[in-house]
Structures are given as C-alpha cells and as structure tokens.
Design an enzyme around this catalytic site. Structure first.
Site, PDB file in Angstrom:
ATOM      1  N   ARG A   1       5.097 -45.393  33.995  1.00 56.93           N
ATOM      2  CA  ARG A   1       6.283 -46.477  33.905  1.00 56.93           C
ATOM      3  C   ARG A   1       6.467 -47.532  35.581  1.00 56.93           C
ATOM      4  O   ARG A   1       6.432 -47.385  36.705  1.00 56.93           O
ATOM      5  CB  ARG A   1       7.520 -45.956  33.849  1.00 56.93           C
ATOM      6  CG  ARG A   1       8.838 -47.021  33.797  1.00 56.93           C
ATOM      7  CD  ARG A   1      10.313 -46.917  33.222  1.00 56.93           C
ATOM      8  NE  ARG A   1      10.349 -45.156  34.465  1.00 56.93           N
ATOM      9  CZ  ARG A   1      11.883 -44.726  34.540  1.00 56.93           C
ATOM     10  NH1 ARG A   1      12.148 -44.342  33.515  1.00 56.93           N
ATOM     11  NH2 ARG A   1      12.097 -43.990  35.713  1.00 56.93           N
TER      12      ARG A   1
ATOM     13  N   ARG B   1      26.943 -43.742  34.106  1.00 53.27           N
ATOM     14  CA  ARG B   1      26.403 -41.711  34.346  1.00 53.27           C
ATOM     15  C   ARG B   1      26.488 -41.437  35.165  1.00 53.27           C
ATOM     16  O   ARG B   1      26.637 -39.977  35.643  1.00 53.27           O
ATOM     17  CB  ARG B   1      25.209 -42.068  33.255  1.00 53.27           C
ATOM     18  CG  ARG B   1      23.895 -42.669  34.017  1.00 53.27           C
ATOM     19  CD  ARG B   1      23.124 -42.880  33.611  1.00 53.27           C
ATOM     20  NE  ARG B   1      21.433 -43.276  33.672  1.00 53.27           N
ATOM     21  CZ  ARG B   1      20.544 -42.738  34.254  1.00 53.27           C
ATOM     22  NH1 ARG B   1      20.344 -41.794  34.537  1.00 53.27           N
ATOM     23  NH2 ARG B   1      19.596 -43.762  34.345  1.00 53.27           N
TER      24      ARG B   1
ATOM     25  N   GLU C   1      16.252 -48.470  25.754  1.00 52.82           N
ATOM     26  CA  GLU C   1      16.630 -47.735  26.586  1.00 52.82           C
ATOM     27  C   GLU C   1      18.608 -48.431  26.482  1.00 52.82           C
ATOM     28  O   GLU C   1      19.102 -48.689  26.967  1.00 52.82           O
ATOM     29  CB  GLU C   1      16.751 -48.368  28.408  1.00 52.82           C
ATOM     30  CG  GLU C   1      15.385 -47.755  28.650  1.00 52.82           C
ATOM     31  CD  GLU C   1      14.846 -47.811  30.101  1.00 52.82           C
ATOM     32  OE1 GLU C   1      15.493 -46.540  30.454  1.00 52.82           O
ATOM     33  OE2 GLU C   1      14.208 -48.309  30.156  1.00 52.82           O
TER      34      GLU C   1
ATOM     35  N   ARG D   1       7.271 -41.465  37.068  1.00 53.75           N
ATOM     36  CA  ARG D   1       8.525 -42.573  37.657  1.00 53.75           C
ATOM     37  C   ARG D   1       8.044 -43.153  38.812  1.00 53.75           C
ATOM     38  O   ARG D   1       7.976 -43.062  40.197  1.00 53.75           O
ATOM     39  CB  ARG D   1      10.044 -41.887  37.630  1.00 53.75           C
ATOM     40  CG  ARG D   1      10.204 -41.111  36.399  1.00 53.75           C
ATOM     41  CD  ARG D   1      11.938 -40.445  36.752  1.00 53.75           C
ATOM     42  NE  ARG D   1      12.195 -40.127  35.666  1.00 53.75           N
ATOM     43  CZ  ARG D   1      12.614 -38.641  35.475  1.00 53.75           C
ATOM     44  NH1 ARG D   1      11.905 -37.768  36.009  1.00 53.75           N
ATOM     45  NH2 ARG D   1      13.145 -38.388  34.001  1.00 53.75           N
TER      46      ARG D   1
ATOM     47  N   ASN E   1      18.694 -41.528  28.567  1.00 58.97           N
ATOM     48  CA  ASN E   1      20.285 -41.205  29.347  1.00 58.97           C
ATOM     49  C   ASN E   1      20.956 -43.069  29.341  1.00 58.97           C
ATOM     50  O   ASN E   1      22.374 -43.242  29.295  1.00 58.97           O
ATOM     51  CB  ASN E   1      19.422 -40.693  30.729  1.00 58.97           C
ATOM     52  CG  ASN E   1      18.832 -39.687  30.499  1.00 58.97           C
ATOM     53  OD1 ASN E   1      18.792 -38.911  30.058  1.00 58.97           O
ATOM     54  ND2 ASN E   1      18.163 -39.569  31.549  1.00 58.97           N
ATOM     55  N   ASP E   2      19.808 -43.795  29.536  1.00 54.23           N
ATOM     56  CA  ASP E   2      20.505 -45.479  30.086  1.00 54.23           C
ATOM     57  C   ASP E   2      20.785 -45.798  28.207  1.00 54.23           C
ATOM     58  O   ASP E   2      21.503 -46.669  28.568  1.00 54.23           O
ATOM     59  CB  ASP E   2      19.358 -46.517  30.399  1.00 54.23           C
ATOM     60  CG  ASP E   2      19.438 -46.345  31.470  1.00 54.23           C
ATOM     61  OD1 ASP E   2      20.553 -45.801  32.516  1.00 54.23           O
ATOM     62  OD2 ASP E   2      18.515 -47.089  32.579  1.00 54.23           O
TER      63      ASP E   2
ATOM     64  N   HIS F   1      20.679 -39.726  38.713  1.00 54.10           N
ATOM     65  CA  HIS F   1      19.412 -39.859  38.984  1.00 54.10           C
ATOM     66  C   HIS F   1      19.273 -39.073  39.856  1.00 54.10           C
ATOM     67  O   HIS F   1      18.303 -37.857  40.063  1.00 54.10           O
ATOM     68  CB  HIS F   1      18.548 -41.118  38.857  1.00 54.10           C
ATOM     69  CG  HIS F   1      18.396 -41.926  38.334  1.00 54.10           C
ATOM     70  ND1 HIS F   1      16.979 -41.032  37.460  1.00 54.10           N
ATOM     71  CD2 HIS F   1      18.496 -43.030  37.854  1.00 54.10           C
ATOM     72  CE1 HIS F   1      17.015 -42.440  36.764  1.00 54.10           C
ATOM     73  NE2 HIS F   1      17.997 -43.356  36.790  1.00 54.10           N
TER      74      HIS F   1
ATOM     75  N   CYS G   1      12.068 -39.166  25.982  1.00 58.36           N
ATOM     76  CA  CYS G   1      11.125 -39.567  27.405  1.00 58.36           C
ATOM     77  C   CYS G   1      13.315 -38.858  28.432  1.00 58.36           C
ATOM     78  O   CYS G   1      12.827 -39.129  29.861  1.00 58.36           O
ATOM     79  CB  CYS G   1      10.970 -40.214  28.243  1.00 58.36           C
ATOM     80  SG  CYS G   1      10.786 -41.650  28.395  1.00 58.36           S
TER      81      CYS G   1
END
Length: 588
Positions: free
Chosen positions: A348, A485, A451, A311, A474-475, A204, A522
């Site tokens: 979210r 990650r 995810e 976010r 990403n996840d 992140h 996203c």
C-alpha cells in the site's frame, strides 16, 4: 489493595507482569531499552545533565541583582537541593541498572514515583514542592535533549518473552496513549501487554497491539494515574479488564487461563500446512498484513499464502521527519518480496494522516500541521498526490522491487475519478522514467482500497480502472457511521454490524466478483472470527489479517459450507438487527 480498571478489549489473551509507566511530560521523552554495556554511559549522561542544570542554577544565583527578593534565591536553593537529593539521583540510577531504561525514561519514571509521594504528604508546603521537582526534572530532560542520546532505540532488538538479562518478571506497558510509531519501537520487545487511557478498538494503536499479538486494553481512562510503577498488573484482553495488585487466588486463576491459551495456540498451529478449503470445496486465500519487511517470515510461519497489505507508512515513521529515499525503499520492498518466496506482496502506498501523522508533513515544501479535522484532511492518496516528489520515489521503488517477486500496488482512500487518473498517470510516468534509465520492472497490478462510502457508490468506475480492490473495513465503518475510531468516547457507536456497513460490504464483494476482479478484505473484520461465515456467505474468498489470526480464521473456514451461508445471507442483510439474526442463523 486490589483495583479493577475497565476499558476496551482490543487484543485477546491474558498478560501478567510488572507495570512500566510511560509518563506524560511537557518535554518529549524517548523510551527505549539499553544493553548492559551501556548502563555506565547512560548514568554518565544523567550525571552530566544534573551538573549542567546545577551550573545553570548556580549562575542564576550569582547573577541575581542586589534588590532581588530573598524568596527567589531560596527557591533556587530548593531546586539545587532537589537536584542532588538521593531520592532523585540514586533511585534514577536504579531504573537504568535494574530495568535497563535509557536515562530520560529512568528520570521520568522516578519523577512519577516521587510525585505520588508528594501528593500523599499532609503538609501543604511539602505537597507544593512537587512543582519544583517537576521543573528540575524538566530542566534535566532538556539538557539531555540538547546533548543528544548516547545510543538509540533498542527495543526492536530484544526477543519476545525475554528481558535480555534485566530481570525475570514480565513487564506490561501503561500509558496515557501510545502512537503507532512508538508502538513499532516496542515490536518484538519485552512487553507482555499494554494498557492506555485513551483509544478505540480499531485505532491504529490497537491494530499494532494485535499485530504484536499481545493482550491489550485501551480507553481505560485513568489507568496511568491509578497504576504505579512496578505494581503487579493483570491485563484481561478478552474482557477489557485491568486488575491492579490482584489477590493470590485471582492471580492463579489468570495464570491457568494463560496456560490454556497457550495450549489452544499450539493446537491451532497444527493447521499451518492445511489448505484453507471449505466443506463444499471452495478454496479461500488467507493473506497477511505486515508493517515492516522483517514481518514477512512470521507471515510464512503462520501459513499465509501471500501479503495482502504491506503498510509502507511505517517505513516513514520514527525518523524525525526525514523521509526514506528511493534506495532505502527499494531495499525494504525487495526484502519483503524475496522473503515471501514468490508469493504475492501487496504494497500500500504511504497512508499518512489522521491517527498516523509524520513528525513533519509537507505540502510543496511547506510544513502542514494542525489540521482541523485530520481524518477528513490531507491523508493517504491525497497527501501522496500533493507531494509528487515523495510519491514518485515510492512508486519507482515499488516498481524496481517488482523484479524480485510478485509485487502489487494498492492505493489507499480512493474516492474520485480525478485522483484515479492522477495516480495511474504517476505510475506510468515512474515506469517510463525507469525504462528510460534502463531499470527493469515487473508486471505490477494496481488496486484500489475501498474505504469511503463514495468509493462504493462509484465502484463500477473504480473497477474499470483498477486490477483489483481491497476493502479497508476500519475506515469504511468510520466514514459510514461518522465515528472517530480512535475516540473512546464514541467507541460504542463504532458498529461493524451496522446494516449500512454490511450492505456496502456485500455490494462491493458482489460487484467485484461479477466484474471478474479480485476482491479482498484487509481490515480488522478479516481477522475477526465473528465475521468469517458472514463474509464467506457474501462471496469473499480472500482475507488478509495479522499472521497470528490466520490459524483461528482457517479453522472457521474448514468448518464452513459456503452454499448454506449464501442461502442465509439475504435474511441477515434484510434484518434491522443483523448481528442478532446472524447469531441465530449462523450459530456464531
């Protein structure tokens, strides 16, 4: 002497500037810039901390028992001498006046400079005095922490590319690591780029770097130990190289690349008002990812047709564990909805945990810390369901804000039917409470983030309960490949081109479209031009990314023919090395 340090490129472009080191410390140190009018107050805080520590040391000396070893008194004398030495006191003031650092940052910066000088001393006795210096500085930092800061973090008030009168050289941030919460303090600040010792391409910290649209290299191992305060540094965000004290020829080459990048940015900006439609007439929705309501204008400026991912967890960070109340959240969500002028805003629910911890996490009013494996622990919707009061406040706030624009709710890390039912029941309870109180709410759609592999495998169930889905690549990659990650040690294993990942993406997009449900990507893949044609071939027609990436992705879309891409997709998905096949067939 020029030195090269290698790491992972996470945010493209070139940054050139003076190094600003955020040193690691046993004491938490606040790092923020101050206004010119506050320099005297910060110097006064520094002096008061020194005087406080001096008084404590002198009191210790006075109270030493008669039979105390003479070495102990001598040690206290050394600490007092270091405390009043100009190398520490006067030089620290220069960081405050010249760089506009707050007192704690200035003190830790000067400690870094002096520590290196001690390390280079030939005399062993003098080298060992570094530990004494560190102890003195730590005492001063603790003294300032007890008194509290005179001001507050002001980095967010400074404008991009400006030094607010503190000098003309650009600055680059160098640290062992920077948390996402800390990075938010530097949003729209003076830094032209940053380098960290640790981190991965989709940690992140890296994502926020891209959201700041500044060059960055992470996982550069010993960068914070090799680079010194005020060194000239070039950050090559394209290749993942950091050049320390470059030669004049190298410096001029990178300045030329900077100018070329700026020209390309201006050229792409001309596409802002051009609709994103492929060569074969397929319209594509380009949305923006944002962290704060104040990011919404930048999304519009970039040509986004809505916010695909707000976010909300960043509203919960940098608050010393004090969570935002309902009214504060209503104001934030309303600000974002109104700023988008009727375009959709997908909020979210708080995605806390793993590499985005809060200063204080609770479960049923009990502190929850030190999870054995945060990525597999109490995070995202799991934490929200474990904290019903917090979750209820957020849901009520989103529903109340929905009367001011087209607001949608997105639930992170959905994986089980039980969670789905509990979440939807919580939303209905919040809606009923507001109705009973006479509070208006809008027609809010609810979506699920895909995810984890389990979500892909139960996708028919998810599609029956939710209005839309959004793929967090990403996840999804992290959990599919069992790769942390954020860990640079396994960064080479994080592979968005892995056949299993592509199969899951294709399956999710295809099933959602067949069910007549909207589907969006996203994650970072949405803003990566290497995947634009592939995702279009899979049938994706909604991409959400950082606003700065929209012009580049729009350019790829305008040149694409989805019919040809879809025809080539089966061969790519069937290949054991899909990246090579994609490059051959799609001419990436």
């Amino acid at each position: 002497m020029s030195i090269q340090v290698f790491g992972l490129p996470v945010s493209r472009g070139v940054a050139i500037g003076r190094a600003v080191l955020v040193a690691s410390s046993r004491v938490d140190v606040a790092h923020y810039f101050i206004d010119a009018a506050e320099t005297d107050a910060e110097i006064r805080r520094l002096r008061e901390a020194r005087d406080t520590v001096a008084a404590e040391l002198e009191a210790l000396q006075r109270d030493l028992p008669a039979d105390a070893p003479s070495e102990l008194s001598a040690l206290l004398d050394v600490h007092l001498m270091l405390l009043h030495d100009d190398m520490l006191a006067t030089a620290t003031k220069q960081w405050i006046v010249g760089r506009r650092y707050n007192a704690e940052w200035a003190l830790s910066a000067q400690l870094e400079v002096l520590a290196r000088q001690f390390d280079e001393m030939e005399d062993e006795y003098l080298r060992e005095r570094k530990a004494d210096l560190e102890q003195v500085v730590e005492q001063m930092l603790r003294a300032m922490a007890r008194r509290g800061a005179a001001g507050g973090p002001l980095a967010h008030q400074l404008l991009p590319g400006g030094r607010d009168g503190a000098g003309e050289d650009a600055l680059v941030l160098v640290a062992n690591d920077i948390s996402p919460a800390d990075m938010m303090q530097f949003k729209r600040s003076v830094f032209a780029g940053f380098v960290t010792d640790v981190g991965g391409k989709t940690s992140h910290t890296a994502i926020v770097a891209r959201s700041l649209d500044i060059p960055a290299v992470v996982g550069a191992r010993e960068a914070s130990r090799i680079i010194r305060q005020d060194d000239w540094v070039v950050i090559d965000g394209d290749c993942g190289v950091v050049i320390v004290n470059p030669s004049p020829i190298v410096l001029e080459e990178y300045r030329f690349r900077q100018r070329q990048s700026e020209l390309e940015r201006v050229r792409l900006a001309r596409l802002r008002h051009t609709p994103a439609v492929t060569l074969d007439g397929e319209p594509v929705e380009l949305l923006a990812n944002i962290e704060l309501p104040s990011d919404a204008p930048a999304a519009l400026e970039a040509g986004a047709v809505g916010v695909g991912l707000f976010r909300s967890e960043f509203l919960f960070m940098n608050r010393n564990g004090a969570l935002p109340d309902e009214e504060e959240q209503v104001a934030a969500y309303t600000q974002a909805a109104q700023a988008m002028n009727g375009l959709p805003v997908t909020i979210r629910t708080v995605d806390i945990g793993a590499d985005k911890p809060l200063e204080r996490m609770t479960v049923n009013d009990l502190r929850h810390e030190h999870a054995l494996n945060p990525a597999l622990g109490l995070r995202a919707i799991r934490w929200s369901l474990a904290e019903p009061a917090m979750f209820r406040r957020q849901l009520r706030a989103i529903l109340r804000a929905s009367v001011h624009g087209r607001v949608r709710i997105l639930i992170p890390m959905v994986a089980q039917l039980r969670e789905i039912r509990q979440t939807l029941e919580a939303i209905e309870r919040a809606r009923a409470q507001l109705a009973e109180a006479g509070q208006a709410t809008g027609d809010v759609q609810v979506g699920a983030m895909i995810e984890v592999p389990a979500a892909v495998l139960i996708l028919p169930t998810i599609l029956r309960h939710f209005d839309f889905v959004s793929i967090g690549t990403n996840d999804l990659i992290q959990y599919t490949l069992a790769v942390d990650r954020s860990d640079e040690a396994v960064a080479h294993c994080y592979d968005p081109w892995h056949p299993a990942v592509l199969q899951m993406l294709s399956t999710t997009i295809g099933m959602a479209r067949a069910a007549g449900k909207e589907v969006c990507v996203c994650g970072e893949m949405a803003g990566d031009p290497a995947f634009t044609e592939l995702l279009l071939g899979m049938g994706l027609r909604s991409f959400s990314m950082h606003p700065a990436r929209i012009p580049l992705i729009k350019q790829r879309i305008l040149r694409a023919d989805t019919r040809k891409l879809a025809a080539r997709l089966p061969a790519i998905l069937a290949h054991e090395e899909p990246e090579q096949e994609a490059r051959r067939l799609l001419q990436l």
